[in-house]
Design a protein around this motif. Structure first.
Motif, PDB file in Angstrom:
ATOM      1  N   SER A 164       1.212  -1.655  -0.165  1.00 19.59           N
ATOM      2  CA  SER A 164      -0.212  -0.076  -0.095  1.00 19.59           C
ATOM      3  C   SER A 164       0.567   1.362  -0.253  1.00 19.59           C
ATOM      4  O   SER A 164       0.446   2.481  -0.150  1.00 19.59           O
ATOM      5  CB  SER A 164      -0.818   0.231   0.984  1.00 19.59           C
ATOM      6  OG  SER A 164      -1.962  -1.033   0.773  1.00 19.59           O
ATOM      7  N   LEU A 165       2.198   1.185   0.429  1.00 18.45           N
ATOM      8  CA  LEU A 165       3.288   2.229   0.620  1.00 18.45           C
ATOM      9  C   LEU A 165       3.540   2.494  -0.876  1.00 18.45           C
ATOM     10  O   LEU A 165       3.411   3.835  -1.565  1.00 18.45           O
ATOM     11  CB  LEU A 165       4.026   2.401   1.246  1.00 18.45           C
ATOM     12  CG  LEU A 165       4.095   2.644   2.615  1.00 18.45           C
ATOM     13  CD1 LEU A 165       5.412   2.253   3.710  1.00 18.45           C
ATOM     14  CD2 LEU A 165       3.827   3.865   2.908  1.00 18.45           C
ATOM     15  N   THR A 315       2.574   7.537   6.594  1.00 20.92           N
ATOM     16  CA  THR A 315       2.815   7.488   7.782  1.00 20.92           C
ATOM     17  C   THR A 315       2.529   6.572   8.324  1.00 20.92           C
ATOM     18  O   THR A 315       2.786   5.878   9.739  1.00 20.92           O
ATOM     19  CB  THR A 315       2.606   9.253   8.649  1.00 20.92           C
ATOM     20  OG1 THR A 315       3.542  10.284   8.409  1.00 20.92           O
ATOM     21  CG2 THR A 315       2.497   8.649  10.343  1.00 20.92           C
ATOM     22  N   LEU A 316       1.035   6.194   8.800  1.00 17.86           N
ATOM     23  CA  LEU A 316      -0.142   5.459   9.063  1.00 17.86           C
ATOM     24  C   LEU A 316       0.490   4.042   8.535  1.00 17.86           C
ATOM     25  O   LEU A 316       1.169   3.238   9.447  1.00 17.86           O
ATOM     26  CB  LEU A 316      -1.396   5.076   8.311  1.00 17.86           C
ATOM     27  CG  LEU A 316      -2.264   4.235   9.137  1.00 17.86           C
ATOM     28  CD1 LEU A 316      -3.829   5.574   9.495  1.00 17.86           C
ATOM     29  CD2 LEU A 316      -2.494   2.697   8.109  1.00 17.86           C
ATOM     30  N   ALA A 320       2.471   1.171  10.508  1.00 20.86           N
ATOM     31  CA  ALA A 320       2.839  -0.486  10.564  1.00 20.86           C
ATOM     32  C   ALA A 320       3.731  -1.503  10.311  1.00 20.86           C
ATOM     33  O   ALA A 320       3.769  -2.330  10.631  1.00 20.86           O
ATOM     34  CB  ALA A 320       1.299  -0.861  10.128  1.00 20.86           C
ATOM     35  N   ARG A 321       4.180  -0.968   9.434  1.00 19.22           N
ATOM     36  CA  ARG A 321       6.103  -1.818   9.253  1.00 19.22           C
ATOM     37  C   ARG A 321       6.444  -2.095  10.215  1.00 19.22           C
ATOM     38  O   ARG A 321       7.549  -3.133  10.152  1.00 19.22           O
ATOM     39  CB  ARG A 321       6.411  -1.237   8.530  1.00 19.22           C
ATOM     40  CG  ARG A 321       5.750  -1.111   6.588  1.00 19.22           C
ATOM     41  CD  ARG A 321       7.023  -0.547   5.122  1.00 19.22           C
ATOM     42  NE  ARG A 321       7.019  -2.066   5.012  1.00 19.22           N
ATOM     43  CZ  ARG A 321       8.723  -1.386   4.058  1.00 19.22           C
ATOM     44  NH1 ARG A 321       8.779  -0.818   3.487  1.00 19.22           N
ATOM     45  NH2 ARG A 321       8.868  -2.563   3.853  1.00 19.22           N
ATOM     46  N   ALA A 322       5.864  -1.111  11.321  1.00 22.96           N
ATOM     47  CA  ALA A 322       7.403  -1.613  12.687  1.00 22.96           C
ATOM     48  C   ALA A 322       6.737  -1.941  13.329  1.00 22.96           C
ATOM     49  O   ALA A 322       7.170  -2.056  14.776  1.00 22.96           O
ATOM     50  CB  ALA A 322       7.267   0.260  13.138  1.00 22.96           C
ATOM     51  N   LEU A 404      -3.176   3.809  13.577  1.00 24.07           N
ATOM     52  CA  LEU A 404      -3.917   2.757  13.596  1.00 24.07           C
ATOM     53  C   LEU A 404      -3.516   1.469  12.422  1.00 24.07           C
ATOM     54  O   LEU A 404      -4.495  -0.087  12.770  1.00 24.07           O
ATOM     55  CB  LEU A 404      -4.882   3.402  13.052  1.00 24.07           C
ATOM     56  CG  LEU A 404      -6.605   3.953  13.539  1.00 24.07           C
ATOM     57  CD1 LEU A 404      -7.750   4.549  13.007  1.00 24.07           C
ATOM     58  CD2 LEU A 404      -7.024   2.871  14.463  1.00 24.07           C
ATOM     59  N   GLY A 405      -2.576   2.246  11.446  1.00 19.74           N
ATOM     60  CA  GLY A 405      -2.171   1.246  10.880  1.00 19.74           C
ATOM     61  C   GLY A 405      -1.424   0.144  11.914  1.00 19.74           C
ATOM     62  O   GLY A 405      -1.520  -1.195  11.303  1.00 19.74           O
TER      63      GLY A 405
END
Length: 589
Positions: A164-165, A315-316, A320-322, A404-405
């Motif tokens: 999605s990024l 940013t969301l 999420a990737r972290a 939220l991500g």
């Protein structure tokens, strides 16, 4: 205008590092056949001791050919091929000598045979290759076929933040173009996973310009129309492209709006995509085929609405990737341990700014865990503050909407781990179709719906309340207009029932809950007390091209679910009111 990329999300290359046996074996299958729901694999084995052989002779290894296929055999060549994994057969709906459509495991005839149970074929922690090795273990006696199935666990959600990024810039350009063209409002039409994530994002980021329509109540549909739809962009979201509620919404509004006001999110090649291309939708976005609906929050399902409301999706997604996978799975292990210890009511208490995240978690946990007589019952907006002995409370959430991500992905990992520890498949929903089938029968008035006007054998509310046992839960299922004032009245009734029975309580508007907690109600533990509430519709609305009205569809869905619950031996009461406002009378029972 630049249109977004239509590439589907791929399964993460890192899935092999996941320790879950179910996830790892499923990803091996999904890597080559990501669009298939189920892979049927058949193999046969030879008689280990041919007739007349000496007693106690060493059994021969099975020949690795497919059922009904002699390819791979070395018979008659004078050579012996070492045993190895059988070649996968083409997907079929039959096994061994059974009839077509019979998917039961078939044992070969013969005295003294032994068929290895599934628990021996697939052991926790084993890879797919190790499971094949178990399958090839010699079996003494008999000749025949063994059939088993591998359900593909849709694991594309693991890679969704990265995918999605890569798509985010296209989505923001699409949103900017829509704004330049005069669209001031977005209505997401969808059910379950297609609607809950957009609702969470809109409420958390304070975006009143986005509304979710997930009710077939005529008042809910008419309310959208009466606010004005001339500058509304409709997002018609259905993974399968066949969701009856979503298609009904489309048919109603397309008769009152331009084709260019519609956007579709659906699987490639679905009926909805065909419809969208034929009728000139503004755009069609492909739902990733390797992501199930309730796991799709970080795919196009959630990120297109995020772009349309102007949220900082980049940013969301980066947050999420972290996410720490080990910590996320530890949360799932904690919930599973609590459920196995008798605390199977999961009370969710997110902070105010992201309070509606609990609705999304409710569907994820209930639909993923509630099957085979097991499951965890999520409790959202609990009216009782005291801790019950059968409840596990989770209140550790970030209050920042940009997290939220991370919350979405954390709970997806946690739910996968929960299913693994409970011994259920967290990626299917085997009991959802029953209520849909019965609703269709009610609408059709065929053999199964011929008595659609006859009263159903349900309890009275008083009898239902007296039937409460320790560790039960009360589910209020309201086919009423989902207006704030109606929700407030229902919440009051819910609180009274919670204190009177001492049970955990849940509240769902129909038919929304059918796509959220419906699987748990029918497939989970038989601890639910189901109070179904319907009311007369003040007005109705016809659905063009479908030959029904929204009121009739809603009534069929209510009766279909009641019939499905009764067929499972559930305790059900049904109350039909003259007006939705009369629901407060249920508080004094």
């Amino acid at each position: 205008m630049t249109r977004p990329s239509r590439s589907s999300t791929a399964i993460a290359s890192g899935t092999a590092s996941i320790t879950s046996r179910r996830w790892r074996s499923a990803s091996a299958v999904a890597a080559s056949e990501s669009t298939r729901e189920r892979v049927w694999v058949a193999t046969s084995w030879r008689r280990a001791n041919p007739p007349g052989s000496a007693s106690g002779s060493r059994p021969r290894a099975p020949a690795p050919w497919r059922s009904g296929d002699r390819r791979g055999s070395t018979r008659g060549t004078g050579r012996r091929r070492p045993p190895g994994p059988p070649r996968p057969a083409r997907p079929r709906r039959w096994c061994g000598r059974g009839s077509r459509g019979d998917t039961r495991r078939r044992s070969p005839p013969g005295k003294g045979r032994r068929q290895r149970p599934r628990s021996e074929l697939f052991r926790p922690g084993e890879s797919l290759e190790a499971s094949w090795a178990n399958l090839n273990t010699p079996v003494t006696g008999g000749e025949g076929w063994l059939c088993f199935s591998l359900r593909m666990s849709r694991l594309g959600w693991i890679d969704a933040p990265r995918a999605s990024l890569a798509q985010w810039e296209d989505l923001t350009r699409f949103a900017d173009a829509a704004q330049r063209d005069g669209f001031t409002r977005v209505v997401v039409c969808g059910m379950g996973g297609s609607s809950l994530a957009p609702q969470v994002l809109a409420t958390s980021f304070g975006a009143p310009s986005l509304t979710v329509l997930d009710s077939t109540d005529p008042a809910a549909v008419l309310a959208i129309e009466r606010t004005g739809i001339g500058t509304t962009l409709f997002v018609i979201s259905s993974k399968s492209g066949t969701t009856v509620e979503t298609l009904a919404f489309y048919h109603y509004f397309v008769a009152r709006a331009r084709p260019g006001q519609f956007v579709a999110i659906t699987d490639p090649g679905s009926p909805l995509e065909t419809l969208a291309l034929e009728r000139g939708f503004r755009a069609v976005f492909h739902h990733p085929v390797d992501v199930g609906g309730r796991y799709a929050a970080l795919t196009i399902v959630g990120m297109l609405p995020a772009a349309l409301i102007g949220a900082d999706g980049r940013t969301l997604l980066e947050r999420a990737r972290a996410v720490r996978v080990d910590r996320a799975k530890a949360l799932g292990a904690r919930i599973a341990a609590a459920a196995q210890a008798g605390r199977d009511k999961l009370v969710l208490r997110p902070p105010g700014p992201i309070a509606r995240l609990a609705d999304w978690i409710e569907q994820l946990v209930a639909e993923s865990s509630g099957k085979e007589g097991r499951g965890v019952v999520p409790v959202v907006d609990d009216p009782v503050s005291e801790r019950r002995p059968d409840s596990e409370v989770v209140a550790e959430f970030s209050s920042d909407p940009l997290d939220l991500g991370a919350e979405f992905l954390t709970w997806e990992y946690a739910t996968g781990e929960l299913g693994e520890r409970l011994g259920v498949d967290a990626f299917d929903q085997p009991d959802v179709e029953e209520a849909k089938r019965l609703a269709r029968a009610e609408l059709a008035g065929g053999p199964e719906g011929a008595q659609h006007a006859a009263p159903l054998p349900t309890m009275t509310p008083e009898t239902l309340r007296r039937a409460a046992r320790p560790s039960d839960y009360v589910a209020m299922l309201a086919y009423l207009p989902p207006r704030p004032e109606v929700a407030a009245r229902l919440h009051e009734v819910r609180g009274r029932w919670a204190r009177a029975t001492g049970c955990a309580t849940t509240l769902g508007f129909g038919p929304r809950y059918l796509h959220s907690t419906g699987q748990l109600h029918k497939g989970g533990p038989n601890t639910g007390l189901f109070l179904v509430i319907t009311a007369e519709d003040i007005e109705d609305a016809e659905v063009p091209e479908m030959g029904i009205t929204f009121g009739r569809l809603k009534r069929a869905q209510a009766r279909g679910d009641i019939r499905a619950l009764l067929a499972r031996g559930r305790r059900v009461a049904h109350v039909h009111l003259a007006r939705p406002e009369d629901v407060t009378a249920l508080a004094s029972l």
